[in-house]
Enzyme design. Structure first.
Site, PDB file in Angstrom:
ATOM      1  N   ALA A 163      39.017   2.865 -42.460  1.00  0.00           N
ATOM      2  CA  ALA A 163      37.921   2.368 -41.816  1.00  0.00           C
ATOM      3  C   ALA A 163      37.674   0.991 -41.388  1.00  0.00           C
ATOM      4  O   ALA A 163      37.687   0.244 -42.344  1.00  0.00           O
ATOM      5  CB  ALA A 163      36.730   2.797 -42.293  1.00  0.00           C
ATOM      6  N   LEU A 164      38.037   0.848 -40.203  1.00  0.00           N
ATOM      7  CA  LEU A 164      38.024  -0.863 -39.741  1.00  0.00           C
ATOM      8  C   LEU A 164      37.206  -1.083 -38.621  1.00  0.00           C
ATOM      9  O   LEU A 164      36.205  -1.962 -38.766  1.00  0.00           O
ATOM     10  CB  LEU A 164      39.519  -1.240 -39.046  1.00  0.00           C
ATOM     11  CG  LEU A 164      39.666  -2.256 -38.424  1.00  0.00           C
ATOM     12  CD1 LEU A 164      39.401  -3.528 -39.239  1.00  0.00           C
ATOM     13  CD2 LEU A 164      41.065  -2.744 -37.867  1.00  0.00           C
TER      14      LEU A 164
ATOM     15  N   GLU B 232      33.744  -1.122 -36.275  1.00  0.00           N
ATOM     16  CA  GLU B 232      32.115  -1.242 -36.404  1.00  0.00           C
ATOM     17  C   GLU B 232      31.729  -1.349 -35.147  1.00  0.00           C
ATOM     18  O   GLU B 232      32.423  -1.516 -34.024  1.00  0.00           O
ATOM     19  CB  GLU B 232      31.901  -2.416 -37.177  1.00  0.00           C
ATOM     20  CG  GLU B 232      32.526  -2.543 -38.578  1.00  0.00           C
ATOM     21  CD  GLU B 232      32.284  -3.721 -39.437  1.00  0.00           C
ATOM     22  OE1 GLU B 232      31.243  -4.481 -38.960  1.00  0.00           O
ATOM     23  OE2 GLU B 232      32.288  -3.864 -40.601  1.00  0.00           O
TER      24      GLU B 232
ATOM     25  N   ARG C  17      51.589   0.526 -34.226  1.00  0.00           N
ATOM     26  CA  ARG C  17      51.679   0.428 -32.881  1.00  0.00           C
ATOM     27  C   ARG C  17      53.193   0.898 -32.487  1.00  0.00           C
ATOM     28  O   ARG C  17      53.033   1.596 -31.482  1.00  0.00           O
ATOM     29  CB  ARG C  17      51.747  -1.032 -32.376  1.00  0.00           C
ATOM     30  CG  ARG C  17      50.225  -1.389 -32.598  1.00  0.00           C
ATOM     31  CD  ARG C  17      49.873  -3.066 -32.315  1.00  0.00           C
ATOM     32  NE  ARG C  17      48.613  -3.460 -32.466  1.00  0.00           N
ATOM     33  CZ  ARG C  17      48.306  -4.565 -32.519  1.00  0.00           C
ATOM     34  NH1 ARG C  17      48.996  -5.483 -32.558  1.00  0.00           N
ATOM     35  NH2 ARG C  17      47.001  -4.941 -32.478  1.00  0.00           N
TER      36      ARG C  17
ATOM     37  N   GLY D 169      45.798  22.510  -8.308  1.00  0.00           N
ATOM     38  CA  GLY D 169      44.515  23.092  -8.926  1.00  0.00           C
ATOM     39  C   GLY D 169      44.971  23.922 -10.376  1.00  0.00           C
ATOM     40  O   GLY D 169      44.041  23.736 -11.116  1.00  0.00           O
TER      41      GLY D 169
ATOM     42  N   GLU E 152      44.830   2.094 -31.943  1.00  0.00           N
ATOM     43  CA  GLU E 152      45.569   1.089 -32.575  1.00  0.00           C
ATOM     44  C   GLU E 152      45.775  -0.270 -31.595  1.00  0.00           C
ATOM     45  O   GLU E 152      47.169  -0.993 -31.519  1.00  0.00           O
ATOM     46  CB  GLU E 152      47.170   1.777 -32.716  1.00  0.00           C
ATOM     47  CG  GLU E 152      46.955   2.860 -33.705  1.00  0.00           C
ATOM     48  CD  GLU E 152      46.851   2.413 -35.230  1.00  0.00           C
ATOM     49  OE1 GLU E 152      47.122   1.232 -35.385  1.00  0.00           O
ATOM     50  OE2 GLU E 152      46.380   3.464 -35.822  1.00  0.00           O
TER      51      GLU E 152
ATOM     52  N   THR F 147      44.127  -2.071 -27.933  1.00  0.00           N
ATOM     53  CA  THR F 147      43.705  -1.837 -26.773  1.00  0.00           C
ATOM     54  C   THR F 147      45.005  -2.376 -25.817  1.00  0.00           C
ATOM     55  O   THR F 147      45.645  -3.438 -26.277  1.00  0.00           O
ATOM     56  CB  THR F 147      42.615  -2.235 -26.244  1.00  0.00           C
ATOM     57  OG1 THR F 147      42.635  -3.602 -26.076  1.00  0.00           O
ATOM     58  CG2 THR F 147      41.390  -1.588 -26.780  1.00  0.00           C
TER      59      THR F 147
END
Length: 378
Positions: free
Chosen positions: A121-122, A124, A241, A339, A362, A364
């Site tokens: 979790a990075l 926010e 990356r 299609g 990772e 933008t």
């Protein structure tokens, strides 16, 4: 230099696993936006039997100790399947290298045996790549830390047994000494999952948001040293990356492999699509871009293995070009199918949807351009 024969054997092994075990599940997982936990557990055991689980970790942590070049081969071949199913290979957070001896027993060991899972979790609500904007705080308490804040767009936060949380532990320190990485266990008092995001692509691969409200984390759950959380991130961000670049190669290759038999068999105006120059140009452009992205990715991986200081900008080049290339190739292929490509009857539209996320995750495309420009300008 990697043995080309060994790399070819690795590629065949991973591709065979994807073809036999993962590809048949893609449509079902995409439609349900979920993977049956029992099925994923079985897939992980099968990947472990092949020595592929946790493929990015070094031998001292129980991983196979593969070079970055070999890891990109696995990333590319796993990129041929969907994001949730690629989790069968168990690419784990590289920051686990900072685990101490005790943590290797209770944290890393079960992860490598596929008994538990972990999230990182990075991001926010007000900060993603801008670490200076992080607001989650960790303050000292007797025997540990009290953590408060919120995180979002966290992969598997709603199901992981542990969440690695980057928190500001010293707001007055310089950026590189401001953060601490904490291992927050599932069900910890004060941890609350607040939502699961609906997404354009990556269906079955869940992104969630959560809050931490005075959540106590003991000192035993600090990954690395207090105040050195920046290092736990930066130590592996460039490798991550390059792995994204590898996955984008797989997506583009999968799309092109769908297009080739289609254009040979499909006829318009009395001729196969393959004989129309516009189709040939689209295929040729896709082939050239795919090969260019592969060369950038392989170069970055080799620089990473060599410990070359040019690895950082090479990783940004690879991630930028490969992620945008995958978007262009999948878009062309969808157009070639017409299609039929726009319907959910074929996997073409899923590849197009899934490719889009890699221009964001990772780091933008804009962040990669900033890194590249800074290297150019010194």
């Amino acid at each position: 230099m990697e043995d080309p024969e060994a790399l070819d054997q690795l590629r065949r092994t991973v591709r065979g696993f994807v073809t036999r075990h993962l590809a048949p599940l893609e449509a079902e997982v995409d439609a349900a936006d979920a993977v049956d936990p029992a099925v994923m557990a079985r897939l992980r055991r099968e990947a472990m039997a092949l020595g592929l689980y946790g493929y990015n970790l070094p031998a001292e942590l129980g991983g196979p100790g593969l070079s970055m070049v070999a890891q990109t081969v696995i990333a590319e071949e796993s990129g041929r399947t969907s994001m949730p199913l690629a989790e069968a290979f168990g690419r784990l957070p590289g920051s686990l290298r900072f685990a101490d001896a005790a943590q290797r027993e209770w944290l890393v060991g079960p992860l490598m045996r596929a008994e538990t899972t972990i999230a990182y979790a990075l991001t926010e609500p007000d900060a993603g790549s801008d670490l200076g904007g992080l607001r989650t705080r960790a303050r000292r308490a007797a025997g540990g830390w009290v953590v408060s804040g919120s995180k979002q767009f966290v992969s598997h936060a709603d199901s992981a047994d542990h969440i690695l949380v980057l928190a500001v532990s010293d707001p007055e320190a310089r950026l590189t000494r401001r953060f601490t990485t904490l291992v927050v266990p599932r069900g910890a008092p004060g941890l609350a999952i607040t939502r699961r995001f609906r997404k354009l692509g990556w269906r079955g691969y869940h992104l969630s948001a959560f809050t931490l409200d005075d959540c106590f984390v003991p000192d035993t759950h600090v990954l690395g040293e207090p105040g050195r959380g920046f290092e736990t991130i930066m130590a592996t961000v460039n490798a991550d990356r390059v792995m994204v670049a590898g996955r984008c190669l797989g997506i583009a290759r999968a799309a092109l492999d769908l297009a080739l038999p289609w254009v040979r068999a499909r006829r318009t105006f009395g001729r196969p699509l393959a004989e129309h120059q516009a189709i040939q140009f689209a295929l040729a452009d896709s082939d050239v871009e795919l090969e260019a992205a592969r060369l950038l990715t392989e170069k970055a991986a080799r620089l990473g293995d060599a410990g070359d200081p040019g690895f950082r900008v090479a990783a940004s080049r690879a991630k930028l070009y490969a992620s945008e290339m995958a978007g262009r190739v999948t878009d062309r292929v969808l157009q070639v199918f017409g299609g039929a490509g726009f319907t959910c009857d074929l996997p073409v539209e899923r590849l197009w949807r899934d490719a889009r996320g890699f221009r964001i995750g990772e780091g933008t495309s804009e962040m990669q351009r900033i890194q590249i420009a800074r290297a150019l300008l010194g």
